[in-house]
Design an enzyme around this catalytic site. Structure first.
Site, PDB file in Angstrom:
ATOM      1  N   THR A 196      30.635  29.350  33.535  1.00  0.00           N
ATOM      2  CA  THR A 196      30.259  30.744  33.753  1.00  0.00           C
ATOM      3  C   THR A 196      28.759  30.950  33.589  1.00  0.00           C
ATOM      4  O   THR A 196      28.165  30.470  32.624  1.00  0.00           O
ATOM      5  CB  THR A 196      30.999  31.648  32.739  1.00  0.00           C
ATOM      6  OG1 THR A 196      32.396  31.482  32.937  1.00  0.00           O
ATOM      7  CG2 THR A 196      30.621  33.104  32.919  1.00  0.00           C
ATOM      8  N   LYS A 223      28.653  35.628  37.270  1.00  0.00           N
ATOM      9  CA  LYS A 223      29.067  36.995  36.971  1.00  0.00           C
ATOM     10  C   LYS A 223      28.102  37.977  37.611  1.00  0.00           C
ATOM     11  O   LYS A 223      26.883  37.879  37.414  1.00  0.00           O
ATOM     12  CB  LYS A 223      29.081  37.214  35.451  1.00  0.00           C
ATOM     13  CG  LYS A 223      30.073  36.324  34.716  1.00  0.00           C
ATOM     14  CD  LYS A 223      31.495  36.747  35.002  1.00  0.00           C
ATOM     15  CE  LYS A 223      32.482  36.056  34.067  1.00  0.00           C
ATOM     16  NZ  LYS A 223      33.861  36.478  34.350  1.00  0.00           N
ATOM     17  N   ASP A 230      32.066  36.381  40.482  1.00  0.00           N
ATOM     18  CA  ASP A 230      33.035  37.235  39.780  1.00  0.00           C
ATOM     19  C   ASP A 230      32.403  38.588  39.483  1.00  0.00           C
ATOM     20  O   ASP A 230      31.481  38.682  38.674  1.00  0.00           O
ATOM     21  CB  ASP A 230      33.477  36.560  38.473  1.00  0.00           C
ATOM     22  CG  ASP A 230      34.643  37.297  37.806  1.00  0.00           C
ATOM     23  OD1 ASP A 230      35.031  38.384  38.322  1.00  0.00           O
ATOM     24  OD2 ASP A 230      35.164  36.802  36.793  1.00  0.00           O
ATOM     25  N   GLU A 262      35.742  37.158  43.081  1.00  0.00           N
ATOM     26  CA  GLU A 262      36.816  37.503  42.160  1.00  0.00           C
ATOM     27  C   GLU A 262      36.730  38.978  41.767  1.00  0.00           C
ATOM     28  O   GLU A 262      35.651  39.491  41.470  1.00  0.00           O
ATOM     29  CB  GLU A 262      36.666  36.599  40.925  1.00  0.00           C
ATOM     30  CG  GLU A 262      37.732  36.782  39.889  1.00  0.00           C
ATOM     31  CD  GLU A 262      37.699  35.660  38.844  1.00  0.00           C
ATOM     32  OE1 GLU A 262      37.176  34.566  39.132  1.00  0.00           O
ATOM     33  OE2 GLU A 262      38.211  35.887  37.742  1.00  0.00           O
ATOM     34  N   ASP A 322      42.041  38.971  39.729  1.00  0.00           N
ATOM     35  CA  ASP A 322      42.080  38.607  38.306  1.00  0.00           C
ATOM     36  C   ASP A 322      42.652  39.772  37.489  1.00  0.00           C
ATOM     37  O   ASP A 322      43.846  39.790  37.186  1.00  0.00           O
ATOM     38  CB  ASP A 322      40.683  38.197  37.824  1.00  0.00           C
ATOM     39  CG  ASP A 322      40.667  37.789  36.362  1.00  0.00           C
ATOM     40  OD1 ASP A 322      41.742  37.680  35.755  1.00  0.00           O
ATOM     41  OD2 ASP A 322      39.564  37.575  35.802  1.00  0.00           O
ATOM     42  N   LYS A 378      45.861  33.835  33.873  1.00  0.00           N
ATOM     43  CA  LYS A 378      45.341  33.597  32.522  1.00  0.00           C
ATOM     44  C   LYS A 378      46.481  33.839  31.548  1.00  0.00           C
ATOM     45  O   LYS A 378      47.190  34.850  31.648  1.00  0.00           O
ATOM     46  CB  LYS A 378      44.198  34.565  32.200  1.00  0.00           C
ATOM     47  CG  LYS A 378      42.952  34.322  33.027  1.00  0.00           C
ATOM     48  CD  LYS A 378      41.870  35.331  32.692  1.00  0.00           C
ATOM     49  CE  LYS A 378      40.635  35.074  33.525  1.00  0.00           C
ATOM     50  NZ  LYS A 378      39.686  36.203  33.480  1.00  0.00           N
TER      51      LYS A 378
HETATM   52 MG    MG Z   1      37.463  37.168  36.204  1.00  0.00          MG
END
Ligand code: MG
Length: 369
Positions: free
Chosen positions: A140, A167, A195, A223, A248, A272
């Site tokens: 990430t 991100k 994301d 995402e 997600d 997740k």
């Molecule tokens: Mg995510």
């Protein structure tokens, strides 16, 4: 074999650098650890992070759900009737997916240990011939000023990571600039996943993603562009762009996954354990995805090695899982545990140790009476 003791403790691990998304900034992993023992003394471990902004679960609520509802419901049950134990946990309290995930992980660890099997081989029984012992995770890159993100991306590539999960979701046009500069810096070979963590409106998402497409920035997927509650918005974005869209925050339950797949509201699903309530439900989503030929990612919250490794075992076991976002241990400044999968830069190596493989959890446990 009777489930005899359930105990709780906390682990605290500082992160290498603060973790920043469109939703939050975090400096350390501070997670609840669950220890479950059967009457023969075999022990299983589970873990849950309080990710209130995503799951609604706080440290206090996770502990209360386990102490007040889950532990009294499943203690004394027969571990060998694992499905019945899982159903009992599912129905004894609604929601509380992180608490359920922590207990579910500990139960699977324990169950696999009693069978003398590594967890991934046990989970692969649903998907014969698929078990892998090696996974590649992304890393990430937190959302920051563009220059800092470029620096972080170059550092990750220097550490051997070939897939970056960047991100964004903080200002559409600035997001295009962020990705453009990262792509320029890391070159064409590095895989970039974007994301947005629900940070865009649907119009902003379409505009931003199309701009990235027009500039040929080579984005593997985007995402959760819009709010997890905005099902129509997600479907709209998926229809309007060519880049694959990964759901997600829009997918917690098996029913969520079913609806997304049926209505083609997204192309891919990020599973997740903290959203599904553990491996039991995650396996059901995998079954569904497999039937419909939908590829999945196994992701994690800010978790340390116990929970992330449970995700790694699942990822290794199922053929529909083609992407791993299991960088929790890589973000932690130390590894306080002993045993379990090895996290070596981008590689996760699974072994034939039984259960999840973690044998030493340096936490002070208190048994739930
Ligand atoms: Mg995510």
């Amino acid at each position: 074999m009777k489930i005899e003791k359930i105990s709780l403790g906390y682990i605290n691990i500082p992160l290498v650098t603060p973790f920043k998304t469109a939703l939050r900034t975090v400096n350390s992993v501070n997670d609840l650890i669950v220890k479950i023992e059967t009457e023969d003394g075999t022990v299983g471990y589970g873990e849950a992070p309080p990710t209130a902004v995503i799951t609604g679960d706080t440290k206090e609520s996770i502990e209360a759900a386990i102490r007040g509802y889950i532990a009294p419901s499943i203690r004394g049950m027969d571990l060998d009737e694992l499905d019945a134990v899982m159903e009992k946990m599912e129905t004894c309290i609604a929601k509380n997916t992180s608490a359920k995930a922590a207990v579910d992980i500990a139960l699977y660890d324990l169950y696999a240990k009693r069978k003398g099997m590594p967890l991934f081989r046990l989970l692969a029984e649903k998907d014969p011939g698929q078990a892998r012992t090696r996974l590649e995770t992304d890393l990430t890159i937190s959302v920051n000023d563009t220059e800092e993100m470029v620096r972080d991306s170059l550092r990750a590539v220097g550490q051997g990571f070939r897939i970056l999960k960047v991100k964004v979701g903080k200002g559409g046009s600035r997001d295009v600039e962020r990705i453009r500069e990262i792509r320029r810096a890391v070159g064409p070979e590095i895989v970039i996943r974007v994301d947005a963590n629900q940070g865009w409106t649907k119009e902003e998402a379409v505009r931003t993603i199309r701009a990235m497409e027009d500039e040929n920035l080579g984005i593997e997927l985007v995402e959760q562009p819009v709010s997890g509650h905005d099902f129509k918005g997600l479907k709209y974005v998926t229809e309007q762009v060519n880049t694959p869209i990964l759901a997600d925050e829009a997918v917690f339950s098996v029913e969520d996954a079913e609806r997304i797949i049926e209505e083609r509201a997204a192309d891919l699903i990020n599973i997740k354990l903290m959203k599904t309530g553990g491996i039991h439900n995650a396996q059901k989503i995998c079954d569904l995805a497999q039937k419909q030929d939908v590829r999945c990612m196994i992701g994690c919250m800010l978790e340390s090695k116990v929970a992330v490794s449970a995700g790694a075992h699942l990822a290794a076991a199922r053929s529909c899982v083609t992407m791993a976002d299991l960088d929790g241990p890589s973000l932690c400044s130390i590894d306080p545990y002993q045993g379990g999968p090895v996290y070596q830069g981008p590689e996760i190596l699974l072994s034939e140790e039984s259960g999840i493989g973690i044998v030493n959890v340096p936490v002070t446990f208190e048994e739930i009476s």
